[in-house]
Structures are given as structure tokens and as C-alpha cells.
Motif scaffolding. Sequence first.
Motif, short mmCIF file in Angstrom:
data_model
loop_
_atom_site.label_atom_id
_atom_site.label_comp_id
_atom_site.label_asym_id
_atom_site.label_seq_id
_atom_site.Cartn_x
_atom_site.Cartn_y
_atom_site.Cartn_z
N MET A 88 8.91 -18.10 16.70
CA MET A 88 8.11 -17.97 14.99
C MET A 88 8.45 -17.02 14.08
SD MET A 88 4.56 -18.51 14.47
CE MET A 88 3.86 -18.11 12.89
N THR A 89 8.93 -16.93 12.97
CA THR A 89 9.46 -15.96 12.01
C THR A 89 7.69 -15.30 11.52
OG1 THR A 89 11.31 -17.43 11.17
CG2 THR A 89 10.22 -15.27 10.00
N GLN A 90 7.98 -14.38 11.72
CA GLN A 90 7.21 -13.32 11.58
C GLN A 90 7.65 -12.55 9.59
OE1 GLN A 90 5.84 -10.56 14.78
NE2 GLN A 90 4.13 -11.94 13.81
N HIS A 91 6.50 -12.13 9.41
CA HIS A 91 6.85 -11.73 7.96
C HIS A 91 6.45 -10.34 7.79
CE1 HIS A 91 7.07 -15.49 7.16
NE2 HIS A 91 8.70 -15.67 5.94
N VAL A 92 7.57 -8.99 6.92
CA VAL A 92 6.68 -7.99 6.93
C VAL A 92 5.21 -7.98 6.89
CG1 VAL A 92 7.00 -5.83 5.05
CG2 VAL A 92 8.29 -7.49 6.17
N ARG A 93 4.03 -8.60 5.71
CA ARG A 93 2.92 -8.48 5.38
C ARG A 93 1.95 -8.86 6.64
NH1 ARG A 93 0.97 -10.70 0.89
NH2 ARG A 93 2.66 -12.18 0.77
N ASP A 94 3.12 -9.34 7.68
CA ASP A 94 1.71 -10.16 8.93
C ASP A 94 1.47 -7.90 10.06
OD1 ASP A 94 1.73 -12.27 8.51
OD2 ASP A 94 3.70 -12.45 9.75
N VAL A 95 3.00 -7.16 9.81
CA VAL A 95 2.55 -5.99 10.25
C VAL A 95 2.21 -5.06 9.56
CG1 VAL A 95 4.09 -6.45 12.75
CG2 VAL A 95 5.14 -5.82 10.21
N MET A 96 2.30 -5.15 8.07
CA MET A 96 2.40 -3.73 7.16
C MET A 96 0.94 -3.06 7.22
SD MET A 96 2.50 -5.66 2.91
CE MET A 96 1.27 -5.77 2.53
N THR A 97 0.45 -2.11 7.13
CA THR A 97 -0.60 -1.48 6.73
C THR A 97 -0.55 -1.89 5.38
OG1 THR A 97 -0.26 -0.01 7.82
CG2 THR A 97 -1.83 -0.11 5.82
N ALA A 98 -2.29 -2.93 5.03
CA ALA A 98 -1.69 -3.04 3.62
C ALA A 98 -2.48 -2.00 2.57
CB ALA A 98 -3.08 -4.82 3.17
N ASP A 99 -2.66 -1.76 1.16
CA ASP A 99 -3.23 -0.75 0.56
C ASP A 99 -2.96 0.23 1.47
OD1 ASP A 99 -4.23 -2.65 -0.84
OD2 ASP A 99 -6.26 -3.30 0.52
N PRO A 100 -1.96 0.97 1.68
CA PRO A 100 -1.14 2.31 1.51
C PRO A 100 -2.34 3.19 0.86
CG PRO A 100 0.57 1.49 0.70
CD PRO A 100 -0.40 0.63 0.44
N VAL A 101 -2.51 4.43 1.65
CA VAL A 101 -2.40 6.06 0.91
C VAL A 101 -1.88 6.03 -0.31
CG1 VAL A 101 -3.17 8.39 0.85
CG2 VAL A 101 -4.43 6.39 2.61
N THR A 102 -2.25 6.50 -1.90
CA THR A 102 -0.75 7.02 -2.92
C THR A 102 -1.70 8.47 -2.88
OG1 THR A 102 -2.02 5.32 -4.32
CG2 THR A 102 -0.38 4.97 -3.24
N VAL A 103 -0.75 8.88 -3.67
CA VAL A 103 -1.07 10.23 -4.65
C VAL A 103 -0.24 10.40 -5.52
CG1 VAL A 103 -1.96 11.52 -2.04
CG2 VAL A 103 0.57 11.71 -3.14
N GLU A 104 -0.57 11.24 -6.81
CA GLU A 104 0.02 11.07 -7.91
C GLU A 104 1.04 12.61 -7.08
OE1 GLU A 104 -0.17 9.81 -11.05
OE2 GLU A 104 -1.40 8.83 -9.81
N PRO A 105 2.05 12.44 -8.29
CA PRO A 105 2.84 13.36 -8.08
C PRO A 105 3.10 14.88 -8.20
CG PRO A 105 4.29 12.04 -9.42
CD PRO A 105 2.87 11.27 -9.62
N GLN A 106 1.71 15.27 -9.37
CA GLN A 106 1.01 16.80 -9.08
C GLN A 106 0.24 17.50 -7.93
OE1 GLN A 106 1.09 13.70 -10.95
NE2 GLN A 106 -1.26 13.55 -12.40
N THR A 107 0.08 16.35 -6.86
CA THR A 107 -0.74 15.77 -6.26
C THR A 107 -0.44 17.43 -5.31
OG1 THR A 107 -1.65 14.25 -6.08
CG2 THR A 107 -2.79 15.48 -4.44
N SER A 108 -1.31 18.73 -5.12
CA SER A 108 -0.66 19.73 -3.82
C SER A 108 -0.46 19.40 -2.96
CB SER A 108 -1.72 21.06 -4.39
OG SER A 108 -2.70 20.94 -3.28
N VAL A 109 0.82 20.35 -2.28
CA VAL A 109 0.76 20.05 -1.30
C VAL A 109 -0.47 19.65 -0.12
CG1 VAL A 109 2.43 20.99 0.90
CG2 VAL A 109 3.17 20.41 -1.00
N THR A 110 -0.93 21.33 -0.27
CA THR A 110 -2.37 21.05 0.73
C THR A 110 -2.94 19.81 0.90
OG1 THR A 110 -2.21 23.78 -0.04
CG2 THR A 110 -4.68 22.80 0.52
N ALA A 111 -3.62 20.14 -0.56
CA ALA A 111 -4.18 18.14 -0.65
C ALA A 111 -3.86 17.23 -0.39
CB ALA A 111 -4.68 17.89 -2.51
N VAL A 112 -2.43 16.67 -0.17
CA VAL A 112 -1.73 15.60 0.74
C VAL A 112 -1.73 15.91 2.08
CG1 VAL A 112 0.62 14.33 0.95
CG2 VAL A 112 -0.36 15.42 -1.60
#
Length: 140
Positions: free
Chosen positions: A1-25
Motif C-alpha cells: 500500500m502506498t503511503q503519503h507524506v501526510r501519513d508520517v509528517m508532523t502536522a502544524d509544525p512550530v514556526t518562528v519569524e526571521p527576527q526571532t532571537s537565537v536564544t528564543a528559538v
Amino acid sequence: MTQHVRDVMTADPVTVEPQTSVTAVARIMRDENIGADLVTEGGQLRGLVSDRDLVVRAVAEGGDPGQTTVANACSEDLVTVGPDDDLTLAVHVMREHSVRRVPVVDEGHHTVGIVAIGDLAIEHDPDSALGDISAAEPNR
């Protein structure tokens, strides 16, 4: 049976804005027990920053982690897959580009997930060392 990426991916991943500090990330990674965040701007994927990126591109350069932004540490030349792509494509992309994580984007190029090499190991070879480690509880 063919599996798709959606079957194993982490949905709703954590995102950050480019200006977020390295410490905060770094704190987000610690608190969420993850090794990478997606960097987005205006809802569009701009980059991916891993824990290793923080060390090699920010801390090792001697900058102030509280003042250095994730934009200076993230990988911007990304490859992506779609949620309906076959898992074999995700494996091919990881091998071809020597990456451990691939953002998953929809037709509108909005981030919907992330698939990691550990996700693939758990699915296809759960008894392997990588599958075992990836499925284990976090070591805090």
C-alpha cells in the motif's frame, strides 16, 4: 500500500519569524522537544533552522544569541514535498539533498508539516537503531 507524506509528517509544525532571537528559538526547541523550527514570514516558508544551525551559524561565530536573529542562522535554500506526495519521494529528496528534515507545503506554498528522517525510520524500519531512538521518550 502506498503511503503519503501526510501519513508520517508532523502536522502544524512550530514556526518562528526571521527576527526571532537565537536564544528564543533554542528555548522553543527545548520546551517543545524538537530539533528544528520552520522560519516563516507572512505565512510563507522562508527557511528551516535546526539545533545544529544554531550552534554552527550563531553560537560558534561568537555573536550574542540574545541579539542574533534566526534569519542569520537558518537554511534558506530549501527543498519541500507536498502532503499527498508518495513517501518514496520524501526519501529521494532527503538522499539527493543530504537533509534530515523536509518542510511539507500545500499547493499555495503554505507550511502544513515537516517530515524527518526519524519519522521515516519509525514507519519503515521501527526495529532499527534510528527507529528505536526516534520513537523513544525524550531525554531531558
